[in-house]
Enzyme design. Sequence first.
Site, mmCIF file in Angstrom:
data_model
loop_
_atom_site.group_PDB
_atom_site.id
_atom_site.type_symbol
_atom_site.label_atom_id
_atom_site.label_comp_id
_atom_site.label_asym_id
_atom_site.label_seq_id
_atom_site.Cartn_x
_atom_site.Cartn_y
_atom_site.Cartn_z
ATOM 1 C CG HIS A 1 -1.870 1.172 1.227
ATOM 2 N ND1 HIS A 1 -2.986 1.251 0.414
ATOM 3 C CD2 HIS A 1 -1.812 2.334 1.917
ATOM 4 C CE1 HIS A 1 -3.574 2.429 0.626
ATOM 5 N NE2 HIS A 1 -2.888 3.097 1.523
ATOM 6 C CD GLU B 1 -10.856 -10.452 8.911
ATOM 7 O OE1 GLU B 1 -10.283 -11.463 8.483
ATOM 8 O OE2 GLU B 1 -10.504 -9.846 9.954
ATOM 9 C CD GLU C 1 13.270 8.451 -2.376
ATOM 10 O OE1 GLU C 1 13.707 9.390 -3.065
ATOM 11 O OE2 GLU C 1 12.928 8.586 -1.176
ATOM 12 C CB ALA C 2 8.829 3.235 -0.109
#
Length: 193
Positions: free
Chosen positions: A106, A144, A175-176
């Site tokens: 994410h 869930e 970078e991540a």
Amino acid sequence: MLKIAVLVSGGGTNLQAIMDANIPGVKIELVVSNNANAYALTRAKNAGIKALCISPKQYERRELFHEALLACLKENDIALVVLAGYLVNISEQMVREYKNRIINIHPSLIPSFCGKGYYGLKVHEAALARGVKVTGATVHFVDEGTDTGPIILQKAVEVKAGDTPEILQRRVMEEAEWKILPQAIAMIANGGI
Ligand code: GRF
């Protein structure tokens, strides 16, 4: 050998990072997209990796799509499912059957800017609107909920003056995301988590 499936919906830069990492003990067995035009599928095909489109549009009912996706994972002996820019909700049955064997990347530091409606550029637009000085990316197990599973790795990225959502997204990816996603897969492959 840990056989992984990477589920994608778009450009596949995170998939490319996993491919380029050549993680010891890991084989990208399968790439699946809900979007037949996803460049991620091209990346997979160019690398000789099995690339499939399994889309809800191909099925009369959503549950038939979920069944087909789950069957495909089982047929290919998938041990770990990696959601890399995958925009379709995972079924409760899949979460149950692959408990702690589905991970997601994410593009924010969860619990900031996550949950329903926070995906792609929207995440970075929200971070810029709030005025945070630091953002980043998170790899977490999928449960869930939406972006609510146990966190595996995070990496912070500086927000710079004049950043647009596009510039910030690119920095967070470079970078991540492209670092911690392969790192998390390697940790799981080596029994680190
Ligand atoms: C990007 O917004 C990325 O931040 C997020 O998913 C989107 C597509 O990434 N993880 P990719 O280039 O398809 O891997």
